[in-house]
Design an enzyme around this catalytic site. Sequence first.
Site, PDB file in Angstrom:
ATOM      1  N   PHE A 164       0.815  -1.219   0.000  1.00 10.30           N
ATOM      2  CA  PHE A 164       0.000   0.000   0.000  1.00 10.30           C
ATOM      3  C   PHE A 164       0.842   1.260   0.000  1.00 10.30           C
ATOM      4  O   PHE A 164       0.392   2.314   0.438  1.00 10.30           O
ATOM      5  CB  PHE A 164      -0.971  -0.010   1.188  1.00 10.30           C
ATOM      6  CG  PHE A 164      -1.692  -1.310   1.391  1.00 10.30           C
ATOM      7  CD1 PHE A 164      -2.376  -1.911   0.344  1.00 10.30           C
ATOM      8  CD2 PHE A 164      -1.689  -1.946   2.623  1.00 10.30           C
ATOM      9  CE1 PHE A 164      -3.037  -3.121   0.514  1.00 10.30           C
ATOM     10  CE2 PHE A 164      -2.351  -3.155   2.798  1.00 10.30           C
ATOM     11  CZ  PHE A 164      -3.019  -3.739   1.750  1.00 10.30           C
ATOM     12  N   GLY A 181      -0.186  -9.041  -3.148  1.00 13.70           N
ATOM     13  CA  GLY A 181      -1.575  -9.403  -2.963  1.00 13.70           C
ATOM     14  C   GLY A 181      -2.480  -8.793  -4.010  1.00 13.70           C
ATOM     15  O   GLY A 181      -3.668  -9.092  -4.070  1.00 13.70           O
ATOM     16  N   GLY A 213       2.117  -1.762 -11.912  1.00 12.04           N
ATOM     17  CA  GLY A 213       2.760  -3.075 -11.901  1.00 12.04           C
ATOM     18  C   GLY A 213       2.269  -4.007 -12.990  1.00 12.04           C
ATOM     19  O   GLY A 213       3.059  -4.554 -13.763  1.00 12.04           O
ATOM     20  N   PRO A 259      -9.675 -11.291 -14.151  1.00 21.41           N
ATOM     21  CA  PRO A 259     -10.984 -10.973 -13.560  1.00 21.41           C
ATOM     22  C   PRO A 259     -11.082 -11.232 -12.059  1.00 21.41           C
ATOM     23  O   PRO A 259     -11.615 -10.408 -11.321  1.00 21.41           O
ATOM     24  CB  PRO A 259     -11.944 -11.881 -14.339  1.00 21.41           C
ATOM     25  CG  PRO A 259     -11.246 -12.181 -15.629  1.00 21.41           C
ATOM     26  CD  PRO A 259      -9.777 -12.170 -15.330  1.00 21.41           C
ATOM     27  N   THR A 312      -8.775 -11.355  -9.649  1.00 23.84           N
ATOM     28  CA  THR A 312      -8.022 -10.452  -8.771  1.00 23.84           C
ATOM     29  C   THR A 312      -8.421  -8.993  -8.996  1.00 23.84           C
ATOM     30  O   THR A 312      -8.335  -8.190  -8.077  1.00 23.84           O
ATOM     31  CB  THR A 312      -6.498 -10.643  -8.946  1.00 23.84           C
ATOM     32  OG1 THR A 312      -6.152 -10.479 -10.324  1.00 23.84           O
ATOM     33  CG2 THR A 312      -6.067 -12.017  -8.474  1.00 23.84           C
ATOM     34  N   GLU A 359      -5.118   1.549  -7.768  1.00 25.47           N
ATOM     35  CA  GLU A 359      -5.288   2.786  -7.013  1.00 25.47           C
ATOM     36  C   GLU A 359      -6.591   3.492  -7.370  1.00 25.47           C
ATOM     37  O   GLU A 359      -7.261   4.023  -6.495  1.00 25.47           O
ATOM     38  CB  GLU A 359      -4.092   3.715  -7.243  1.00 25.47           C
ATOM     39  CG  GLU A 359      -2.783   2.941  -7.152  1.00 25.47           C
ATOM     40  CD  GLU A 359      -1.741   3.503  -6.202  1.00 25.47           C
ATOM     41  OE1 GLU A 359      -2.075   4.311  -5.323  1.00 25.47           O
ATOM     42  OE2 GLU A 359      -0.577   3.112  -6.362  1.00 25.47           O
TER      43      GLU A 359
HETATM   44 MO1  MOS Z   1       1.312   2.814  -4.124  1.00 26.31          MO
HETATM   45  S1  MOS Z   1       0.631   4.139  -2.706  1.00 26.31           S
HETATM   46  O1  MOS Z   1       2.027   3.937  -5.181  1.00 26.31           O
HETATM   47  O2  MOS Z   1       2.274   1.606  -3.495  1.00 26.31           O
END
Ligand code: MOS
Length: 726
Positions: free
Chosen positions: A237, A465, A507, A620, A622, A693
Site C-alpha cells: 500500500f 496481494g 505493476g 478478472p 483479482t 489505485e
Molecule cells: Mo502505491 S501508494 O504507489 O504503493
Amino acid sequence: MTNAGMPRVGAREKVTGSARYGADHTPPGVAYAMPVVSTVGKGRITGLDTAEAAAVPGVLLILSHLDELDITPAGYIMAGGYAFQSLQPLLDDRVAYRGQPIALVVADTLVAATEAAGLVRAAYEEEPFAVELDADGTETVLQQEALPLPFLADVVVGDADGAYDRSPLRVDAVYEAGPQHQVPMELIGGVAEWHGDTVVVHEGSQSVGALRGGLARQLGIDPEHVEVIAPYVGGGFGQKNSLQPHLAPLAVAARRLGRPVKLVLPRAHTFHAASFRPMTRHRVRLGADRSGRLLAAIHEVDQQASRHDLLPATYTEITSRLYDIRNFRGRQRHVRTDTQTPGYMRAPFEHPAAFALESAVDELAHAAGRDPVELRLANDAGADPVTGKPFSSRHLAACLRRGAELFGWAGRSPDPCSMRAPDGTPVGWGVAAGAYPAMTVPVLARLRAGADGGVVAEVGGHEMGQGMTTALVRAVAGDLGIGAESVRVVVGDTRAVPHHLTAGAWGTNSTLLAVHAALRDLRERLRVPSEGPVDVAAAVRATGAEEVVAEAVTQGPGQPPEAIDRMRAGLVAPAGPDYPDHVAFSFIAHFVEVRVEPAAPRVRVSRVVSVADCGRVASPVTADAQVRGAVVWGIGAALSEHSEVDPRYGGFVNADLADYVIPVNADVGGIEVDFIDEPDFTLNPMGVKTLGEVALVGVAPAIANAVFHATGHRPRRLPIRIEDLL
Ligand code: MOS
C-alpha cells in the site's frame, strides 16, 4: 485453454500457511533485533545508558549513534535516493520526531531483545515541535518554488480566477483529511545474513531493487553483493515502497556478530518507522453556469511534510482532468512538521483530492438543483483540458451510466432527508467519480521454456496481494495456449532480474508489456508461428536444447533509455500520464447507500456499486478483489481511519490496531463490482490501463455525499465522525 475462472496464484499457499514471507525465514543461529525509539517530540540525545540492557542474559549487541556505524544515508527516494526519507537514524544525537529509532538491541532471543530495549535509558534536551498544520513553528513552502520541476508546477489553464468571479453559480469550501497509516497485515522487517561478502535480505518489499541499491550505497559495497528476496508481500500500500532505516543497522549487526539477524517491527513502531498518508487541507472553488456546467475550478492544497523532505504532490493532476474545466488553477504547498517523512498510501493524492473535488461537485449539483449523475455527465471531457491531447481512452460516462443502472439510481428522491428504510432509518444515496494516472515503468522479463513443456517467467515486479502474478500466468498461458499449471512466475527476487519499484498501480500493465514482448522473442527462438497454440515441449526439443530463454526490456512511450539504467540501479523511473501523443488515466464511478442510525448518527454503508474503466481486465478474479478491497478501504478512510496526533507529545498516539480503526466484516454491506472492459490499445498492445489505485478514488466522497443526502449535514472532514453530524 482460456484459464477464465483461474483462481489467484498463491491462494492455496496463503490459505494453508505455506507461503513464506520475509520474516518467516529463520536460518540456523539467527539473532533477534529490537529498536529503542525516542520518547520526545524533538531534541537531542544527551545521554544513553545501556548498562542495564546489556546485562540482560542473551544480549549480544546494542547499536546507537555512540558507535561508529559507518553507514551512509541512502537518500530520499524522490530526490535520487532509495529511502522513504533522507534522515537515517542512529548516526547522530538528533531526534527529529517522536518514535524515531535511537538504538538497536540484538539478542539471542526476541524476548531478551525486547526486554533489553525497554531498559535502555535516554536523556534528552527537548525542543519545541509541531505536528499539526496550524501549529506554531510549522513552515509553509510553495511546491513550485521548492521543487522546481515541470511536472510539479501548479496546473494553470485559462483564467480560473476571472471565470470563477463571473460565474453565476459558485461553491467555495474547505475540506480536510487527517493523516492515516497503511497498516498492512505483514509487519515491516526481515532478515539480513552474510554469505561471505554478500548480504542476503529476506524482507517484504515493493522495491527489492531499491533495497539492493540503497543498502549497497549505505554500506559502501557493490550492488552485486546484495540480494533481496521477497516472493510474497503481505500488503504494501505504499509503505513498503522503499528502503526503511532499520535495514542498514540490521546488516551491520549481522556482519559484526557473524550471525543472521531478524527484525520484525512491533505494530506500534510501524506508525513512525515508515511512511504514512499526510494530513491535507483543500480549498476548492467551483464556478458554473446556472445549469451546473463548470466554468472554473480552483484547487489549493496544503500537505503535511517532514522537516527534512518534501513529498512531491500531484493532487491537481486528477482534479484538473476529471471534468471538462477550461479554466483551472491549482496551488500545492507543503507544511513542514516534526514527523518522519510522509509518503505514498494507496491513491496518495487522488483519494483526498477526489474527496475535496467530488464533495464540491455534489455541493454544486445541490445548488444547481441537478441530479449529481446528470451533472457529471454534462461536464464530461472529450480531450484532456490541461494539455489538449486526447485521452488514450476515457469511459467515465459509461462507468456513471452503468453504475446508475446497477444501483437503481433512478429511484432516488433528490431532496436531502427524503429517503427512509422501512424501519424509519434515514437513508442516503451518493455518487462520486475517480481517476488515476496510467503510468508505465521499465521492466525486464525473461522467459525460460523447458523441454518438459513448462515456462518460467522471471519478471521485475512484486506481488503484494494485488494479483500481478495471476495476470502474468494468465498472459503467458493464454498466449501459448497452455495450462496455467505449466507456468511459474518469479517476482520480487534480485537474483532473477533487476526490478523497478511496483507502485502507482503500474505493476500489472508494465510487467505485462515486458512479458508480451518476451513472448514474441520466445516464439521466434522456438521457431513457431507468431500466434496460436504452441506445443512447448516439442518446440524446445526441436531446437536441440534443454531450455530456450527469451528476454525483453520494455518502458513507457517516449521514455529515454536512461530510464532502463535507473531501473537497473533500483531507482524510480515512471512514464506518464502525460505521454508524447496522449494522456492516460483510468476512471471509476462509485454509488453508495448509507443508513444513519437515528439516535447517535452512526453511519453504516449498506450497499456499494463500483464500475471501473481500467482498459482490458487482465485478471478478472483479482481485479474484482482489488475493487472490493478498495471499497472496504474507502469505508475505513471515510468513517474511521485516523492517525491521531497530540500536540503535547508529537508522533501518532493511536499506534495499534485497537485504536486505529479499520473496517471489519460487520462494517461492510453489499459490494457489486463491474468493469467496462474496453481495451486501450493506444496505451499498450495488451490494452491494459491501471486499477489498484483508481479503485479507491471516489469511495470516500461517494460516502460523504450519501451522508449529506441522508442527513442534510455536509461532511467536509475525513474521517466523518458522529460529532460532525449532530
Ligand atoms: Mo502505491 S501508494 O504507489 O504503493
